[in-house]
Design a protein around this motif. Structure first.
Motif, PDB file in Angstrom:
ATOM      1  N   HIS A 127       0.833  -1.204   0.000  1.00  0.00           N
ATOM      2  CA  HIS A 127       0.000   0.000   0.000  1.00  0.00           C
ATOM      3  C   HIS A 127       0.872   1.260   0.000  1.00  0.00           C
ATOM      4  O   HIS A 127       0.620   2.202  -0.763  1.00  0.00           O
ATOM      5  CB  HIS A 127      -0.910  -0.004   1.231  1.00  0.00           C
ATOM      6  CG  HIS A 127      -1.611   1.305   1.475  1.00  0.00           C
ATOM      7  ND1 HIS A 127      -2.591   1.800   0.644  1.00  0.00           N
ATOM      8  CD2 HIS A 127      -1.437   2.242   2.460  1.00  0.00           C
ATOM      9  CE1 HIS A 127      -2.999   2.977   1.095  1.00  0.00           C
ATOM     10  NE2 HIS A 127      -2.322   3.256   2.197  1.00  0.00           N
ATOM     11  N   ALA A 128       1.898   1.275   0.845  1.00  0.00           N
ATOM     12  CA  ALA A 128       2.778   2.453   0.918  1.00  0.00           C
ATOM     13  C   ALA A 128       3.517   2.665  -0.394  1.00  0.00           C
ATOM     14  O   ALA A 128       3.642   3.799  -0.881  1.00  0.00           O
ATOM     15  CB  ALA A 128       3.765   2.284   2.075  1.00  0.00           C
ATOM     16  N   VAL A 129       4.011   1.591  -0.997  1.00  0.00           N
ATOM     17  CA  VAL A 129       4.726   1.702  -2.270  1.00  0.00           C
ATOM     18  C   VAL A 129       3.799   2.205  -3.368  1.00  0.00           C
ATOM     19  O   VAL A 129       4.174   3.053  -4.189  1.00  0.00           O
ATOM     20  CB  VAL A 129       5.348   0.346  -2.662  1.00  0.00           C
ATOM     21  CG1 VAL A 129       5.905   0.403  -4.086  1.00  0.00           C
ATOM     22  CG2 VAL A 129       6.464  -0.018  -1.687  1.00  0.00           C
ATOM     23  N   ILE A 142       4.380   9.162   3.254  1.00  0.00           N
ATOM     24  CA  ILE A 142       5.302   9.328   4.385  1.00  0.00           C
ATOM     25  C   ILE A 142       4.753   8.685   5.661  1.00  0.00           C
ATOM     26  O   ILE A 142       5.421   7.848   6.281  1.00  0.00           O
ATOM     27  CB  ILE A 142       5.635  10.824   4.597  1.00  0.00           C
ATOM     28  CG1 ILE A 142       6.493  11.332   3.431  1.00  0.00           C
ATOM     29  CG2 ILE A 142       6.353  11.045   5.931  1.00  0.00           C
ATOM     30  CD1 ILE A 142       6.766  12.819   3.466  1.00  0.00           C
ATOM     31  N   PRO A 143       3.530   9.030   6.084  1.00  0.00           N
ATOM     32  CA  PRO A 143       3.013   8.342   7.289  1.00  0.00           C
ATOM     33  C   PRO A 143       2.762   6.855   7.058  1.00  0.00           C
ATOM     34  O   PRO A 143       2.837   6.058   8.007  1.00  0.00           O
ATOM     35  CB  PRO A 143       1.708   9.088   7.589  1.00  0.00           C
ATOM     36  CG  PRO A 143       1.335   9.778   6.321  1.00  0.00           C
ATOM     37  CD  PRO A 143       2.616  10.101   5.635  1.00  0.00           C
ATOM     38  N   ALA A 144       2.478   6.459   5.808  1.00  0.00           N
ATOM     39  CA  ALA A 144       2.254   5.037   5.528  1.00  0.00           C
ATOM     40  C   ALA A 144       3.534   4.239   5.756  1.00  0.00           C
ATOM     41  O   ALA A 144       3.511   3.176   6.391  1.00  0.00           O
ATOM     42  CB  ALA A 144       1.762   4.861   4.093  1.00  0.00           C
ATOM     43  N   ALA A 161      11.650   0.101   3.106  1.00  0.00           N
ATOM     44  CA  ALA A 161      10.695   1.065   3.654  1.00  0.00           C
ATOM     45  C   ALA A 161      11.417   2.282   4.228  1.00  0.00           C
ATOM     46  O   ALA A 161      10.991   3.425   4.029  1.00  0.00           O
ATOM     47  CB  ALA A 161       9.842   0.392   4.733  1.00  0.00           C
ATOM     48  N   ASN A 162      12.509   2.039   4.948  1.00  0.00           N
ATOM     49  CA  ASN A 162      13.285   3.162   5.483  1.00  0.00           C
ATOM     50  C   ASN A 162      13.903   4.001   4.359  1.00  0.00           C
ATOM     51  O   ASN A 162      13.969   5.226   4.456  1.00  0.00           O
ATOM     52  CB  ASN A 162      14.388   2.643   6.406  1.00  0.00           C
ATOM     53  CG  ASN A 162      13.893   2.395   7.813  1.00  0.00           C
ATOM     54  OD1 ASN A 162      13.750   3.324   8.608  1.00  0.00           O
ATOM     55  ND2 ASN A 162      13.619   1.137   8.126  1.00  0.00           N
ATOM     56  N   LEU A 168      11.529  10.289   0.408  1.00  0.00           N
ATOM     57  CA  LEU A 168      10.379  11.198   0.422  1.00  0.00           C
ATOM     58  C   LEU A 168      10.642  12.417   1.306  1.00  0.00           C
ATOM     59  O   LEU A 168      10.312  13.555   0.933  1.00  0.00           O
ATOM     60  CB  LEU A 168       9.141  10.451   0.922  1.00  0.00           C
ATOM     61  CG  LEU A 168       8.590   9.368  -0.021  1.00  0.00           C
ATOM     62  CD1 LEU A 168       7.622   8.447   0.717  1.00  0.00           C
ATOM     63  CD2 LEU A 168       7.908  10.000  -1.224  1.00  0.00           C
ATOM     64  N   LEU A 169      11.250  12.202   2.471  1.00  0.00           N
ATOM     65  CA  LEU A 169      11.569  13.315   3.367  1.00  0.00           C
ATOM     66  C   LEU A 169      12.656  14.207   2.767  1.00  0.00           C
ATOM     67  O   LEU A 169      12.614  15.438   2.891  1.00  0.00           O
ATOM     68  CB  LEU A 169      12.007  12.777   4.725  1.00  0.00           C
ATOM     69  CG  LEU A 169      10.912  12.068   5.538  1.00  0.00           C
ATOM     70  CD1 LEU A 169      11.526  11.310   6.708  1.00  0.00           C
ATOM     71  CD2 LEU A 169       9.889  13.079   6.038  1.00  0.00           C
ATOM     72  N   TYR A 170      13.640  13.591   2.115  1.00  0.00           N
ATOM     73  CA  TYR A 170      14.705  14.356   1.452  1.00  0.00           C
ATOM     74  C   TYR A 170      14.121  15.272   0.385  1.00  0.00           C
ATOM     75  O   TYR A 170      14.503  16.442   0.271  1.00  0.00           O
ATOM     76  CB  TYR A 170      15.710  13.391   0.837  1.00  0.00           C
ATOM     77  CG  TYR A 170      16.820  14.055   0.057  1.00  0.00           C
ATOM     78  CD1 TYR A 170      17.990  14.466   0.692  1.00  0.00           C
ATOM     79  CD2 TYR A 170      16.700  14.272  -1.313  1.00  0.00           C
ATOM     80  CE1 TYR A 170      19.009  15.076  -0.028  1.00  0.00           C
ATOM     81  CE2 TYR A 170      17.707  14.882  -2.036  1.00  0.00           C
ATOM     82  CZ  TYR A 170      18.867  15.275  -1.396  1.00  0.00           C
ATOM     83  OH  TYR A 170      19.875  15.892  -2.117  1.00  0.00           O
TER      84      TYR A 170
END
Length: 242
Positions: A127-129, A142-144, A161-162, A168-170
């Motif tokens: 789901h996150a991907v 990001i929260p996923a 995942a990390n 995404l944060l970068y």
């Protein structure tokens, strides 16, 4: 006698050095001093022409280096895309394979709990991907990913995942939290194929936060440990620009 020898030597030098026809100049008329002065002007013009030619060569060489660097960066980005695709294929394969790989247990309730946990883990990661690759909902991803890492810190997907979370944060400029995500990959998942890429990202974060010496250390580590990788190519490029 000495003046005549000097005139002869300069004429031979000018004739040998210039491949293109030079304008016809009369250097035989006038006094020795006048002829020497005219030859000096010819030599000066020749030197100026060579200097301009060298400048043009320098510009061309720089353009070649810039194009080479751009090509390496594009190759790195393509390699990143291919790695993501391969990882997705692996994830799909693992999704169908994992229920068959469950360890034998003595309790039916334990089997049901383990199966549910495994499906939840895989589905959460997928789901996150998909939020990134299919839906382009980066802020929601990001929260996923954060939630997935919190629930499954030792998952087979945890390194990826990390890395996704750090990337995404970068991209949002949140370098402090991105750094923590990439450091998790580097320090806790030493066999991950994302470790070299994470080191590169840590170097870029160090650069953007004004720590050139730390950036250099990260890039050198990539070159030492992942010498023939796409990550090493981009690390080499970043090092050259420091």
């Amino acid at each position: 006698m000495k003046s005549a020898a000097l005139v002869t030597a300069v004429l031979l030098s000018v004739g040998a050095a210039n491949a293109a026809p030079a304008p016809v100049t009369d250097v035989t008329g006038g006094s020795n001093d006048e002829r020497i002065a005219r030859l000096e002007r010819i030599l000066k013009a020749k030197q100026q022409s060579e200097f301009q030619m060298q400048q043009r060569l320098d510009v061309l060489q720089q353009e070649v280096l810039d194009l080479r660097g751009l090509n390496e960066q594009q190759s790195y980005q393509i390699e990143q895309m291919l790695q993501r695709q391969r990882q997705l294929y692996d994830d799909i394969a693992n999704l169908s394979a994992k229920p068959a790989q469950l360890p034998a247990v003595s309790s039916t309730s334990q089997v049901n709990t383990s199966t549910s946990s495994t499906l939840g883990e895989t589905a959460s990661y997928e789901h996150a991907v998909n939020l990134v690759l299919k839906q382009r909902k980066y802020d929601e991803a990001i929260p996923a990913f954060s939630e997935f890492i919190k629930q499954y810190p030792n998952s087979t997907y945890a390194a990826n995942a990390n890395y996704w979370l750090g990337q995404l944060l970068y991209n949002k400029g949140e370098f402090a939290t991105a750094k923590r995500a990439f450091e998790t990959v580097v320090n806790q998942f030493t066999e991950s194929n994302k470790r070299g890429d994470s080191l590169v990202k840590l170097g870029m974060i160090a650069e953007k936060t004004g720590n050139a010496s730390a950036a250099k250390g990260y890039y050198q580590k990539v070159l030492k440990e992942y010498a023939n990788s796409a990550a090493a190519r981009i690390a080499k490029q970043q090092l050259a620009a420091l």
